[in-house]
Structure formats: C-alpha cells, structure tokens
Design a protein around this motif. Sequence first.
Motif, PDB file in Angstrom:
ATOM      1  N   GLN A   1     -34.910 -70.945   5.131  1.00 57.50           N
ATOM      2  CA  GLN A   1     -34.817 -69.823   4.195  1.00 57.50           C
ATOM      3  C   GLN A   1     -35.579 -68.598   4.719  1.00 57.50           C
ATOM      4  N   GLN A   2     -36.729 -68.848   5.346  1.00 55.34           N
ATOM      5  CA  GLN A   2     -37.501 -67.730   5.904  1.00 55.34           C
ATOM      6  C   GLN A   2     -36.791 -67.117   7.106  1.00 55.34           C
ATOM      7  N   LEU A   3     -36.189 -67.959   7.946  1.00 58.78           N
ATOM      8  CA  LEU A   3     -35.431 -67.440   9.079  1.00 58.78           C
ATOM      9  C   LEU A   3     -34.244 -66.605   8.609  1.00 58.78           C
ATOM     10  N   GLU A   4     -33.657 -66.997   7.501  1.00 58.33           N
ATOM     11  CA  GLU A   4     -32.535 -66.213   6.959  1.00 58.33           C
ATOM     12  C   GLU A   4     -33.000 -64.813   6.566  1.00 58.33           C
ATOM     13  N   GLN A   5     -34.193 -64.726   5.993  1.00 56.66           N
ATOM     14  CA  GLN A   5     -34.730 -63.411   5.635  1.00 56.66           C
ATOM     15  C   GLN A   5     -34.941 -62.538   6.878  1.00 56.66           C
ATOM     16  N   LEU A   6     -35.404 -63.154   7.951  1.00 55.87           N
ATOM     17  CA  LEU A   6     -35.611 -62.405   9.188  1.00 55.87           C
ATOM     18  C   LEU A   6     -34.282 -61.975   9.797  1.00 55.87           C
ATOM     19  N   GLN A   7     -33.274 -62.822   9.677  1.00 54.85           N
ATOM     20  CA  GLN A   7     -31.960 -62.439  10.178  1.00 54.85           C
ATOM     21  C   GLN A   7     -31.399 -61.262   9.379  1.00 54.85           C
ATOM     22  N   LEU A   8     -31.615 -61.293   8.081  1.00 55.55           N
ATOM     23  CA  LEU A   8     -31.173 -60.161   7.254  1.00 55.55           C
ATOM     24  C   LEU A   8     -31.894 -58.877   7.655  1.00 55.55           C
ATOM     25  N   PHE A   9     -33.168 -59.010   8.044  1.00 57.65           N
ATOM     26  CA  PHE A   9     -33.901 -57.839   8.544  1.00 57.65           C
ATOM     27  C   PHE A   9     -33.242 -57.302   9.811  1.00 57.65           C
ATOM     28  N   CYS A  10     -32.858 -58.199  10.718  1.00 55.32           N
ATOM     29  CA  CYS A  10     -32.210 -57.772  11.961  1.00 55.32           C
ATOM     30  C   CYS A  10     -30.859 -57.109  11.683  1.00 55.32           C
ATOM     31  N   GLN A  11     -30.225 -57.495  10.582  1.00 55.51           N
ATOM     32  CA  GLN A  11     -28.932 -56.907  10.205  1.00 55.51           C
ATOM     33  C   GLN A  11     -29.088 -55.671   9.317  1.00 55.51           C
ATOM     34  N   GLN A  12     -30.378 -55.193   9.216  1.00 56.17           N
ATOM     35  CA  GLN A  12     -30.699 -53.997   8.427  1.00 56.17           C
ATOM     36  C   GLN A  12     -30.393 -54.188   6.934  1.00 56.17           C
ATOM     37  N   LYS A  13     -30.505 -55.438   6.460  1.00 55.57           N
ATOM     38  CA  LYS A  13     -30.274 -55.749   5.050  1.00 55.57           C
ATOM     39  C   LYS A  13     -31.571 -56.092   4.317  1.00 55.57           C
ATOM     40  N   ARG A  14     -32.701 -56.004   5.020  1.00 54.69           N
ATOM     41  CA  ARG A  14     -34.012 -56.190   4.425  1.00 54.69           C
ATOM     42  C   ARG A  14     -34.969 -55.184   5.065  1.00 54.69           C
ATOM     43  N   PRO A  15     -35.801 -54.487   4.266  1.00 49.65           N
ATOM     44  CA  PRO A  15     -36.774 -53.560   4.859  1.00 49.65           C
ATOM     45  C   PRO A  15     -37.909 -54.328   5.527  1.00 49.65           C
ATOM     46  N   TYR A  16     -38.527 -53.695   6.481  1.00 47.95           N
ATOM     47  CA  TYR A  16     -39.640 -54.310   7.210  1.00 47.95           C
ATOM     48  C   TYR A  16     -40.737 -54.764   6.261  1.00 47.95           C
ATOM     49  N   GLU A  17     -41.057 -53.965   5.253  1.00 45.48           N
ATOM     50  CA  GLU A  17     -42.165 -54.248   4.351  1.00 45.48           C
ATOM     51  C   GLU A  17     -41.996 -55.558   3.591  1.00 45.48           C
ATOM     52  N   LEU A  18     -40.750 -56.027   3.418  1.00 46.33           N
ATOM     53  CA  LEU A  18     -40.512 -57.276   2.697  1.00 46.33           C
ATOM     54  C   LEU A  18     -40.611 -58.508   3.590  1.00 46.33           C
ATOM     55  N   VAL A  19     -40.498 -58.311   4.887  1.00 49.78           N
ATOM     56  CA  VAL A  19     -40.463 -59.476   5.779  1.00 49.78           C
ATOM     57  C   VAL A  19     -41.587 -59.475   6.803  1.00 49.78           C
ATOM     58  N   ASN A  20     -42.505 -58.498   6.746  1.00 47.47           N
ATOM     59  CA  ASN A  20     -43.508 -58.417   7.817  1.00 47.47           C
ATOM     60  C   ASN A  20     -44.387 -59.665   7.875  1.00 47.47           C
ATOM     61  N   HIS A  21     -44.669 -60.299   6.720  1.00 47.02           N
ATOM     62  CA  HIS A  21     -45.478 -61.516   6.739  1.00 47.02           C
ATOM     63  C   HIS A  21     -44.720 -62.672   7.390  1.00 47.02           C
ATOM     64  N   LEU A  22     -43.397 -62.711   7.184  1.00 47.52           N
ATOM     65  CA  LEU A  22     -42.589 -63.744   7.828  1.00 47.52           C
ATOM     66  C   LEU A  22     -42.460 -63.475   9.328  1.00 47.52           C
TER      67      LEU A  22
END
Length: 673
Positions: free
Chosen positions: A593-614
């Motif tokens: 689930q955490q890797l999915e969030q990082l993938q969404l970040f790479c696809q510009q679907k999540r801002p950096y501020e939401l995933v920086n801890h991951l």
Amino acid sequence: MKIRLPIIWQGQRQLLLNATLTWLGHNQFQRLYWLGEDAPEAATLITAGNNYQHLGTECDVLVVNAFSGFPADAVAAISGCVKAGGLWLVLCPEFRLWQQQANPAHSSLLPYPIDATEYQGLFIRFWLQQITTANLFVFHGQQLIQQLAWPTLAASNASEPPFASKDQAKAAQAICRVVTGHRRRPLVLTADRGRGKSAILGITAAQLVTNIKQPIIITAPSPQAAAIAVNHFKQLAAESDHDCLQFMPLDELLLKKPAAALLMIDEAAAIPTPILQQLVAHYSRIVFATTEHGYEGTGRGFTVRFQQHLNKHCPGWQKLHLQQPIRYQIKDPLEQLIFSSFLLQSHPVNFDQQIVPGYVVKTYTAADWLQQINKLQQVFSLLSLAHYQTQVKDLASLLDNPDLMVMTFEATDTVLACALLSAEGNLPPQLAKQIYYGQRRIQGHLLAQSLAFHCAKPELATRNLLRVMRIAVQPELQRQKLGQRLLQQIEIFATQHNIDYLGTSYGANINLLQFWQQAGYTAVRLGQTADKASGEYSLLMLKPLIQEDVSNTLTTEFAQYLPNQAAVHYPLLATQLLLALARPQQTSPITPQQLEQLQLFCQQKRPYELVNHLLLAWFNQQQNLLPAQLKQTLAAKLWQQQSWQQLSANYDFSGKKAIINYWQNTLVNLIKT
C-alpha cells in the motif's frame, strides 16, 4: 637605515628588568609592545591569546620577557609588528641556565600528566642553537658577546601615493585587469610578511568602486585577517562607498554565493583547497592573496596543490610576487632571524616522478631532533605543506612534547613522506570515568578523551592508543601509495609496541575519508561544529589491533545515528560525505500500500508533502542502489532537510517543481510493488 635591531640580553632577571624599564623611561617611544610579565603601564601587553589581534599594527619596541616563558608561536607572530628603526629585545636567563629550565609558556603543548612548571623541553635548547649563526646583538650582562653585521643600505623603494612600493603599484594594475579583462583569469598575489599584500587589496578596491555595478566581496579565514584591507579601503574610499567592499565569512559566502564584481581572498593558503575550488567554480573574477610561508602556516601547499587546479581550470591565471618590504628593507636582520630560528625558510626539494624502491623507514622523538636539525627542517616543511594550519607551535611541540613521534620514509638522506604520531590513552580508570562524566578535561589525549566523553566508552581511554595526527607525502611523489605504505608501517610499529587502537581525527572530506577507509579505519564520531576556516567537520576514526574489539559497535551506532541527526547537526555537510558515512537502521519493509502511494507520486497523482515520510523510509532501504545524483538530492532533502532553494542552487535546478519532476521521472522505474 630601514632595519629592525634584534637584541638578546641574558643575565639576572631583576637587573635586566630594572635596566630595561629605566632605559624605556628615558626614551619616550610612541608604541611599546611587551610579551610576558612585568610590563610597564605604558606598554601594550601581548599574550599568546591575543597576539593575532595585533597583526598589521606597528610598534617601535617589542620586549619579550622570556624569564616568564618563551611562547614560540607568539614571538614569531608579533615580531612582524616591529617597524623600521625599531628594537626587538629578548630578556632571558643566562643561556646555560635557560636551556635547563622549564618553559611554562608551552604548557598547552604538553600532554597529561606532565607538569609544565617542572618539565624541561628541548625547544629553548634548539632555538639557542639556531641563533648562534644568526645576525643579531647578544649581550651577557654588560658584555657584548655577539655582534650584528649591518646590512648594506637598500635602494629606495619609494612610489607615488597611495602605494608604498613599486611592487604595490604593479599589484594594483594586475588586480584591475582581473575586473576589466577576460573572465576566469584569476590573480594569485604572493608575498612574505611586511610586503603590503593585504593593504593593496583595500587600496585597489577603493580605486575600483566608482566603476563597478556590484559590490566587491572580501573573505579570509577570520575577520581579523581581512581587517588591514578593509581599513585601507575605508581610509581612501568616500564614506558613501563604504558598503561597496563587504567582508563575508567563508561559510556564509559558500552558502549564499552573492553576486560580486570581484572576490578577494586574503590569506588564501590558510584555506583548504576544496573550499578554494568551490569559489573558483562559482566566481569568474577572483584575486587570491597569501603568504607563501611563514608563522601563519603553510603557503607551499597552496602553491603546489591549488595552483595545479588553476592550471587545469583557469589556464590564463596570473601570478605576481611582491618582493619589496615596506616597513623595512630587504635582508632585514630581524626578518632573517625569525625565518631561520623558527625554520620558516622554504627549502623546496626536487624529486623524480618515480621513487627508488630502496627507501628506509626511520622514527624520531623529541630527543633526536637536536642532532638532526636538517631532518627537522625537512619534516616541519613537509608537515606545513600538507596541512593548512601548521604553525610555529607545531615545531615547538616536536621538540617539547615527549609523547610525539615522527615516522619517515627516506632516500639519500631526504624525507619522502612522514607521519606525526601521538601516544595517548593508558589513563587511570578513575580519570577515564571523570572524563566520561564531564568532570575532567586533559591535554594531549584527544583520542582517549573523545572516546570516553563523546563516544561514552571510558574503558577505551584506559587502553594504549596511537593517534596519527598528520600524514604527508612530497607532492611530486603522491599517488604512488606512499601514504598507504606509511600507514602499514605505523601499524607494524604499533603492534610491536602493544598498541590496542590506532586512531585519527581530521577535517572530513570525501577524498580523505576514502584514504583512511582504504587503510581499514572506520568512523566513530563526527564533530557537530564545522571549522570556520574550512567548513569541514572533524571526523574521528579507529582501527583496532586487538581481538576484544568494541569499535564495531561504535561504528554501527554512529552510521545509524547520522541520517536522523543530519538536519539538526549537519545541514551543511557535503551530502556525498554524509552518504559515505551513513547507514540507516533497517526497519520493516515498505508495504504494498505504501509503494502504491509512491507510485502515485511518480505519476504526479500525489504531492510530495503527502508522501515524503514514505519516500524517506523507502530511501533508507534502497539508497545504496540508486544513481549518484538521485541519491544525493534525496539525502539532501530527506536527511538534511535542505530548502528547495539550496537544492536548486547546489544541483543546478530551476526550482522546486524541476526537482520534483526529476525525482518522479527517475523513480518511476525504480519503485515497484
């Protein structure tokens, strides 16, 4: 004549002091400097702690009361303040008695448990040997026992104001060409002391300010080192232009990198080469001014190493050497005395590029140097060459500190490489505990003290330790593994003498770290305050020579500690160095689930501020597998918490958006479920 008179007066303390004070009372000198006890009220008292504050000032008379101690470093430094026609007077016991007495002025050079009020070092005896061939007056009571030979009157050195010499006028023209000529053609301005190199920086800046649109920035290892230039500038420039020359400390300059019409760097030889290289990379118009040798420390290292860098990156650079003294004439007796008696004269040796395999290994302690003055000169010159902060007190330490040893590689009686070693540790357990609790600090045991207090291992302070303080190889012979071979010989010596741990402490940079790691040393502590001159943090490394070793635990704890503390204590540490030292503590694997969030970040679907801890958790586990620039930028942000502005400036990005886009485009193929 434009010379300074050096006089040494030996005899009975009170008689000499009374006669000196009487003579001073009959001659009203404008400025009297006094080093030591019993200074008269009219004198400016010089101490070992404040002598550098007086550099650039002048005095008519300098009295050194050596009855209360002879601080070699302060004597060498403050002697440059005596002006032409002035007097340099040393009051001391009879030489026969003096060399048998303790020298309390060198107490800071002696290791625990030596009592400085009783210990008889060898520096005074060495120094008295040196002055037997010097050109000076020596009196014993009322008797003249050594005559000064008056030098020939030098030709006039006059020049049109504001220049004090023709050399200064040439230097001003050369500095102006740096501003008006082709870019990336820096000027290296060198001189011995008293030639007016610092003054000409300020004089020329005052001439330039009316024709420039940006300020001139001056930097130096300390504000005091730039004070002469700034004072000359303010004397000549209109008050409305005083802000056009700005002093900026090195750390601030490297951080902010403000625009400048010209960057002036005074005492450049006292600044590590990597710092100078960074400034050359950023500023296209630079003047370097420096003393090439002298009490301040090395200048020849600057000549050899940094000027090689200029040859490669700024092939049109210029060099100008100021030869004409301003305050006194050429072959001034006092200048000659200071240079010769403190081994400050440069004696370069030429070497073939490939050494003969048959070099020999030798070791020297303080007791050996009086019969090996030529070797002492070579060793001190080589140590000065290798380290930008070598000073006269380091020469004094070689002669006065019985716990120091020098190991050399020599061929045909010439020193090819050397290492300065300090025997430390072997402290009583009770004392080690007191150091651990912060109740005691002792001199001469840096390694033992740091292991006990900073690393919380007081038991290590009771072991036999040997610290490699400095290691130096002749420049022409570098890159032939002589340094590594020397460390191997040190290890053999240490094993034969029942040493438990080898150690070293130095201003960390990536090249030195790799050198020590190659020799089997591991990092156990990084200081939390960067050196003001170099911007480098002090790194402590160990190599165990015993079976029951606890250094592995220290190394692991240190490496795991760094990433979590980088933002607090090491925001300005070179990120490449941080990555080489840090090993984050491994945590639970990243969940799907955490890797999915990082993938969404790479696809510009999540801002950096939401995933920086991951991203931090993922980076801690994967950083060794990542490309260099990606690894460095992520470490700078996630570990050191550098601002977007800092990241953009350091890695040539246009801003936050560009950095995040780079991460997303690069990570998209690396983050997989």
